[in-house]
Scaffold this active site. Sequence first.
Site, short mmCIF file in Angstrom:
data_model
loop_
_atom_site.label_atom_id
_atom_site.label_comp_id
_atom_site.label_asym_id
_atom_site.label_seq_id
_atom_site.Cartn_x
_atom_site.Cartn_y
_atom_site.Cartn_z
N LYS A 176 0.84 -1.22 0.00
CA LYS A 176 0.00 0.00 0.00
C LYS A 176 0.86 1.25 0.00
CE LYS A 176 -1.61 -1.31 3.87
NZ LYS A 176 -2.33 -1.48 5.17
N THR A 216 -7.85 9.56 8.46
CA THR A 216 -7.32 8.32 7.88
C THR A 216 -7.13 7.25 8.95
OG1 THR A 216 -5.11 9.23 8.16
CG2 THR A 216 -6.12 9.49 5.98
N GLY A 218 -7.63 4.10 10.78
CA GLY A 218 -8.30 2.84 10.47
C GLY A 218 -8.39 2.52 8.98
N THR A 219 -7.66 3.26 8.13
CA THR A 219 -7.75 2.95 6.69
C THR A 219 -7.22 1.55 6.38
OG1 THR A 219 -5.69 4.16 6.41
CG2 THR A 219 -7.66 5.29 5.69
N GLY A 220 -6.08 1.21 7.00
CA GLY A 220 -5.48 -0.11 6.74
C GLY A 220 -6.38 -1.23 7.23
N CYS A 221 -6.97 -1.04 8.44
CA CYS A 221 -7.88 -2.06 9.01
C CYS A 221 -9.08 -2.23 8.08
CB CYS A 221 -8.39 -1.62 10.38
SG CYS A 221 -7.10 -1.20 11.56
N1 LIG Z 1 -5.37 10.32 1.73
C1 LIG Z 1 -5.72 9.21 1.07
N2 LIG Z 1 -6.49 9.28 -0.04
C2 LIG Z 1 -6.88 8.18 -0.71
N3 LIG Z 1 -6.56 6.93 -0.33
C3 LIG Z 1 -5.80 6.79 0.76
C4 LIG Z 1 -5.34 7.89 1.53
N4 LIG Z 1 -4.62 7.43 2.59
C5 LIG Z 1 -4.63 6.11 2.48
N5 LIG Z 1 -5.34 5.71 1.39
C6 LIG Z 1 -5.65 4.34 0.98
O1 LIG Z 1 -5.68 3.58 2.17
C7 LIG Z 1 -4.88 2.42 2.00
C8 LIG Z 1 -4.15 2.14 3.30
O2 LIG Z 1 -3.37 3.24 3.59
P1 LIG Z 1 -1.85 3.22 4.10
O3 LIG Z 1 -1.75 4.55 4.78
O4 LIG Z 1 -0.90 2.93 3.00
O5 LIG Z 1 -1.82 1.99 5.11
P2 LIG Z 1 -1.96 1.94 6.70
O6 LIG Z 1 -3.31 2.50 7.07
O7 LIG Z 1 -1.85 0.47 6.98
O8 LIG Z 1 -0.82 2.73 7.25
C9 LIG Z 1 -3.95 2.71 0.86
O9 LIG Z 1 -3.74 1.58 0.13
C10 LIG Z 1 -4.68 3.75 0.03
O10 LIG Z 1 -5.41 3.11 -1.03
C1 LIG Z 2 -6.26 -2.05 17.57
C2 LIG Z 2 -5.68 -1.33 16.41
N1 LIG Z 2 -5.33 -2.03 15.31
C3 LIG Z 2 -4.78 -1.38 14.25
C4 LIG Z 2 -4.59 -0.01 14.26
C5 LIG Z 2 -3.94 0.68 13.09
O1 LIG Z 2 -4.83 1.49 12.42
P1 LIG Z 2 -4.59 1.97 10.91
O2 LIG Z 2 -5.55 1.20 10.04
O3 LIG Z 2 -4.89 3.45 10.92
O4 LIG Z 2 -3.17 1.70 10.52
C6 LIG Z 2 -4.97 0.70 15.41
N2 LIG Z 2 -4.83 2.03 15.50
N3 LIG Z 2 -5.52 -0.01 16.47
#
Ligand SMILES: Nc1ncnc2c1ncn2[C@@H]1O[C@H](COP(=O)(O)OP(=O)(O)O)[C@@H](O)[C@H]1O
Ligand SMILES: Cc1ncc(COP(=O)(O)O)c(N)n1
Length: 323
Positions: A176, A216, A218-221
């Site tokens: 990502k 943003t 919880g985007t990854g979750c």
């Molecule tokens: N500002 C943003 N605008 C659009 N998509 C986003 C944005 N931030 C994150 N994403 C999307 O969310 C997904 C997870 O974000 P990322 O920040 O890379 O991972 P994590 O949340 O695990 O740190 C990315 O693959 C991307 O598609």
């Molecule tokens: C319990 C738990 N699991 C995962 C994340 C990461 O969150 P993110 O999706 O923003 O990286 C978090 N903040 N808390």
Amino acid sequence: MRPPTALTIAGTDPSGGAGAQADLKAFTALGVYGTSVLTALVAQNTHGVSRVYDIDTDFVADQFDAVLDDMALDASKTGMLASAALVELTAARAERLGFLVVDTVMVATSGHRLLAEEAVEAMRHALLPVAGLITPNLPEAALLLGDDVEAARTAAEMEDQARALLARGPAAVLLKGGHGAEARVADVLALSPRLAGGAEPALVRFDHPRIDTPHTHGTGCTLSAAITAQMARRLLPGDAGGPGAGAAEALEPAVREGLDFLARALASGARWSLPLDPEGAHGPVDHTVDIAAQAPIEPARAPVEPAQVPNEAAQAPVEGASR
Ligand SMILES: Nc1ncnc2c1ncn2[C@@H]1O[C@H](COP(=O)(O)OP(=O)(O)O)[C@@H](O)[C@H]1O
Ligand SMILES: Cc1ncc(COP(=O)(O)O)c(N)n1
């Protein structure tokens, strides 16, 4: 009839934006019956993590038994696994988890560690080889590849790291690019030759416009849960046990739809103001985006003037009265 089922193995977020709560919301929003095994109780909100309360490994094992002795799972995902013991416990259950998505959660946006440093090695040797898909962000991918590897900065570097991670054993890698700085967010999906049905890994590149929002959390979750839900919906019983033919066909559309769901949830969450104190807050994405579209909340109604309020006493017909 059995509905599609999914399990999240994750820590908690009482403020509802990340962790197990986000995963269960995404499963529900996408029509999948969600179950959960909690790995840690985390006091956190849109401003960060204040405390982590560990859960005994044997109690996590009891939660696994409670779910697995009762229900068949089409797909599962991991989030915060906290310790090497929990990484290994999860890997030992992998055969019964259906298609397994490993979100390689390591550090919260606020900087708090969600996976012990010594557990990274357990993730490398125990969990990556049994995963159907891993979803590292750029810093996590570098750390999984080695303690002194730098995060990818260019598209070519992302593709190289995605291929290098495939060599560590997962059937697929979604690297990502949310942590980059470009106007478009790029993610790279690498499929192992076994999944791609060829002699070489297959690479698919996705990109979305970057949404200018602090929300943003919880985007990854949410993304990994949405992909897990899409896999649970697509796999026929029997396909889930491993990344076989069913998984190969299902994965690319599941990732595409998971990314599209997250893009809609981010765009809608960008319009929300949930935190009482917006200064420095990272609000959640809108998991209800598709559901809310079917049952919109009325825009704030115009204030009703006192004269317009129906006076019940005046309107109630008076028995025997004639006008
Ligand atoms: N500002 C943003 N605008 C659009 N998509 C986003 C944005 N931030 C994150 N994403 C999307 O969310 C997904 C997870 O974000 P990322 O920040 O890379 O991972 P994590 O949340 O695990 O740190 C990315 O693959 C991307 O598609
Ligand atoms: C319990 C738990 N699991 C995962 C994340 C990461 O969150 P993110 O999706 O923003 O990286 C978090 N903040 N808390």
